[in-house]
Design a protein around this motif. Structure first.
Motif, PDB file in Angstrom:
ATOM      1  N   ASN A   1       0.851  -1.193   0.000  1.00 12.37           N
ATOM      2  CA  ASN A   1       0.000   0.000   0.000  1.00 12.37           C
ATOM      3  C   ASN A   1       0.885   1.240   0.000  1.00 12.37           C
ATOM      4  O   ASN A   1       1.670   1.455   0.926  1.00 12.37           O
ATOM      5  CB  ASN A   1      -0.909   0.015   1.230  1.00 12.37           C
ATOM      6  CG  ASN A   1      -1.974  -1.063   1.166  1.00 12.37           C
ATOM      7  OD1 ASN A   1      -2.541  -1.309   0.108  1.00 12.37           O
ATOM      8  ND2 ASN A   1      -2.230  -1.714   2.289  1.00 12.37           N
ATOM      9  N   ALA A   2       0.745   2.030  -1.056  1.00  6.44           N
ATOM     10  CA  ALA A   2       1.561   3.235  -1.200  1.00  6.44           C
ATOM     11  C   ALA A   2       0.662   4.444  -1.391  1.00  6.44           C
ATOM     12  O   ALA A   2      -0.432   4.334  -1.962  1.00  6.44           O
ATOM     13  CB  ALA A   2       2.507   3.100  -2.394  1.00  6.44           C
TER      14      ALA A   2
ATOM     15  N   LYS B   1      -2.480   5.099  -3.994  1.00  4.64           N
ATOM     16  CA  LYS B   1      -3.491   6.138  -3.842  1.00  4.64           C
ATOM     17  C   LYS B   1      -2.827   7.516  -3.912  1.00  4.64           C
ATOM     18  O   LYS B   1      -1.620   7.640  -3.697  1.00  4.64           O
ATOM     19  CB  LYS B   1      -4.220   5.989  -2.503  1.00  4.64           C
ATOM     20  CG  LYS B   1      -5.014   4.704  -2.340  1.00  4.64           C
ATOM     21  CD  LYS B   1      -5.695   4.665  -0.973  1.00  4.64           C
ATOM     22  CE  LYS B   1      -6.446   3.367  -0.765  1.00  4.64           C
ATOM     23  NZ  LYS B   1      -7.072   3.316   0.592  1.00  4.64           N
ATOM     24  N   ILE B   2      -3.644   8.524  -4.174  1.00  4.39           N
ATOM     25  CA  ILE B   2      -3.167   9.904  -4.244  1.00  4.39           C
ATOM     26  C   ILE B   2      -3.798  10.692  -3.102  1.00  4.39           C
ATOM     27  O   ILE B   2      -5.025  10.763  -2.999  1.00  4.39           O
ATOM     28  CB  ILE B   2      -3.544  10.586  -5.582  1.00  4.39           C
ATOM     29  CG1 ILE B   2      -3.289   9.648  -6.772  1.00  4.39           C
ATOM     30  CG2 ILE B   2      -2.829  11.919  -5.722  1.00  4.39           C
ATOM     31  CD1 ILE B   2      -1.869   9.279  -6.984  1.00  4.39           C
TER      32      ILE B   2
ATOM     33  N   SER C   1      -0.469   3.075   5.227  1.00  8.12           N
ATOM     34  CA  SER C   1       0.327   2.776   4.038  1.00  8.12           C
ATOM     35  C   SER C   1       1.635   2.099   4.441  1.00  8.12           C
ATOM     36  O   SER C   1       2.002   2.083   5.622  1.00  8.12           O
ATOM     37  CB  SER C   1       0.630   4.060   3.261  1.00  8.12           C
ATOM     38  OG  SER C   1       1.487   4.886   4.030  1.00  8.12           O
ATOM     39  N   ASP C   2       2.314   1.568   3.445  1.00 11.11           N
ATOM     40  CA  ASP C   2       3.620   0.940   3.676  1.00 11.11           C
ATOM     41  C   ASP C   2       4.754   1.808   3.150  1.00 11.11           C
ATOM     42  O   ASP C   2       5.860   1.777   3.678  1.00 11.11           O
ATOM     43  CB  ASP C   2       3.678  -0.424   2.985  1.00 11.11           C
ATOM     44  CG  ASP C   2       2.565  -1.344   3.442  1.00 11.11           C
ATOM     45  OD1 ASP C   2       2.499  -1.610   4.651  1.00 11.11           O
ATOM     46  OD2 ASP C   2       1.747  -1.772   2.600  1.00 11.11           O
ATOM     47  N   ILE C   3       4.464   2.568   2.081  1.00  7.15           N
ATOM     48  CA  ILE C   3       5.473   3.387   1.417  1.00  7.15           C
ATOM     49  C   ILE C   3       4.859   4.750   1.090  1.00  7.15           C
ATOM     50  O   ILE C   3       3.692   4.846   0.697  1.00  7.15           O
ATOM     51  CB  ILE C   3       5.955   2.736   0.103  1.00  7.15           C
ATOM     52  CG1 ILE C   3       6.662   1.413   0.387  1.00  7.15           C
ATOM     53  CG2 ILE C   3       6.898   3.668  -0.673  1.00  7.15           C
ATOM     54  CD1 ILE C   3       8.003   1.548   1.072  1.00  7.15           C
ATOM     55  N   ILE C   4       5.690   5.810   1.206  1.00  7.12           N
ATOM     56  CA  ILE C   4       5.248   7.154   0.851  1.00  7.12           C
ATOM     57  C   ILE C   4       6.060   7.648  -0.340  1.00  7.12           C
ATOM     58  O   ILE C   4       7.296   7.649  -0.293  1.00  7.12           O
ATOM     59  CB  ILE C   4       5.440   8.137   2.032  1.00  7.12           C
ATOM     60  CG1 ILE C   4       4.849   7.579   3.321  1.00  7.12           C
ATOM     61  CG2 ILE C   4       4.845   9.506   1.678  1.00  7.12           C
ATOM     62  CD1 ILE C   4       3.383   7.284   3.267  1.00  7.12           C
ATOM     63  N   PHE C   5       5.387   8.054  -1.407  1.00 10.21           N
ATOM     64  CA  PHE C   5       6.033   8.737  -2.528  1.00 10.21           C
ATOM     65  C   PHE C   5       5.810  10.239  -2.358  1.00 10.21           C
ATOM     66  O   PHE C   5       4.704  10.683  -1.993  1.00 10.21           O
ATOM     67  CB  PHE C   5       5.436   8.296  -3.871  1.00 10.21           C
ATOM     68  CG  PHE C   5       5.731   6.874  -4.236  1.00 10.21           C
ATOM     69  CD1 PHE C   5       7.034   6.434  -4.400  1.00 10.21           C
ATOM     70  CD2 PHE C   5       4.696   5.970  -4.437  1.00 10.21           C
ATOM     71  CE1 PHE C   5       7.301   5.117  -4.743  1.00 10.21           C
ATOM     72  CE2 PHE C   5       4.949   4.650  -4.782  1.00 10.21           C
ATOM     73  CZ  PHE C   5       6.258   4.230  -4.938  1.00 10.21           C
TER      74      PHE C   5
END
Length: 384
Positions: free
Chosen positions: A202-203, A248-249, A281-285
């Motif tokens: 989940n990002a 997701k955004i 989430s697991d990762i953040i962009f």
């Protein structure tokens, strides 16, 4: 009831209403919001209409829109020697108005509510420095930074990196607005995130409204073109294996879904709930948004991304590179991304998160007491 002014450079948004503690302050002070955007940045004033949410609550405080220099002078003459929270940026026109406030003995209050790692631009960026040398606004700003008028009456220091930036008569050790949001959210949503999916990561991408952000209209810095920017974001997200990644955004508060949904039609766009999306989430962009504070507080790996068009923009070197230098990571160029997966360990590093929280999010001397309650108690006990 003691009078308190708040001066802002853009119309009040729902996000500002909450983080500025308007509801709480209006119960304890005769509160007046001074909006100078019509006078200084009319296009921004027209673009950012007063939020209906705020209009419905405006019975408890006054919103005063300054529409002329004459009216501005009339206001400061009438209200001189009052307390005023200063949310103006350091562009030249704001510096001039701030100096006028100082001349009329306003007790200016400054917060360090949103700080990021920053570093000077490289001397190799000669075009930028040459432009600054010929820019009148730069010299006005330089002059007012040298004038020793800006001794803040009260300075709310939110982190260690803010300690030496301002001089003031009184200091309150506090924390950033994002940390206040975090405390409130945790109070009401204490359940920990558990990723029940055995397959998907989940990002969340923290949208910065980079193509249409009004901050760039204020500072007059060039930014990315909307179509190029969002199409390259889409290309990057599409490249990632949809069986492994769920993206997701998290929409920026000043952005509109209609601006990006046609480019990112296959991705869920979330409005006004960034902290929840980060926690779950697991990762953040991201690029370099202060909303990254939530990632640090929830110990989420951060991957800094950029496109080719961003490389010659001033914020790339000043903020993105500074952020990556702080964590000893490299940013990911998504314009040239052709894989279907990412080596997360190559692009993220959580080892300095505790240091970052002290440096940029919460001053070690601060308490977990509501920021505006502490401020109110201080101001109500003020007798000078």
């Amino acid at each position: 009831m003691k009078k308190l002014n708040i001066i802002i450079e853009a119309p009040l948004l729902k996000k500002d209403f909450k983080r500025f503690g308007i509801s709480y302050l209006s119960k304890n002070f005769q509160l007046e919001i001074i909006d100078i955007s019509y006078l200084t940045k009319k296009k921004i004033h027209q673009r950012l209409k007063l939020d209906e949410y705020i209009s419905n609550k405006a019975d408890n405080f006054k919103i005063n829109t300054i529409k002329s220099v004459k009216y501005f002078i009339k206001f400061i003459k009438k209200n001189k020697n009052e307390f005023c929270i200063d949310y103006l940026g350091d562009i030249p026109i704001n510096q001039i108005l701030r100096y006028v406030f100082f001349l009329f003995d306003f007790k200016l209050i400054k917060t360090s509510h949103g700080m990021l790692p920053n570093k000077p631009l490289s001397i190799r960026n000669y075009k930028y420095f040459f432009h600054k040398m010929l820019n009148l606004s730069h010299w006005i700003n330089f002059l007012f930074n040298k004038i020793k008028f800006n001794r803040w009456h009260i300075y709310m220091i939110s982190c260690k990196k803010a300690e030496k930036i301002r001089n003031s008569n009184y200091i309150l050790h506090t924390y950033t607005f994002d940390y206040a949001t975090y405390l409130e959210f945790e109070k009401n949503n204490s359940q920990n995130y558990i990723n029940n999916s055995k397959r998907k990561i989940n990002a969340v991408f923290i949208d910065q409204n980079l193509a249409d952000n009004t901050d760039f209209l204020i500072t007059k810095h060039k930014t990315v073109k909307r179509e190029i920017y969002y199409n390259q974001l889409k290309h990057f997200f599409d490249c990632l294996d949809s069986n492994k990644w769920n993206i997701k955004i998290a929409l920026h508060p000043k952005n509109e879904i209609k601006n990006i949904e046609k480019y990112l039609v296959d991705y869920k766009i979330i409005n006004n709930n960034t902290i929840s999306e980060v926690k779950n989430s697991d990762i953040i962009f991201c690029h370099y948004s202060t909303a990254l504070n939530f990632a640090y507080l929830y110990n989420k790996p951060i991957i800094v991304i950029y496109i080719n068009e961003m490389k010659d923009k001033h914020y790339f070197q000043r903020y993105i590179n500074a952020l990556c230098d702080y964590h000893k990571i490299i940013p990911l160029n998504i314009s040239e991304f052709k894989d279907n997966d990412i080596d997360i360990n190559k692009f993220s590093n959580t080892s300095k998160y505790e240091d970052y929280i002290n440096d940029f999010i919460k001053h070690p001397k601060s308490k977990n007491k509501y920021i505006w309650e502490e401020f109110t108690n201080f101001l109500l006990s003020y007798n000078k």
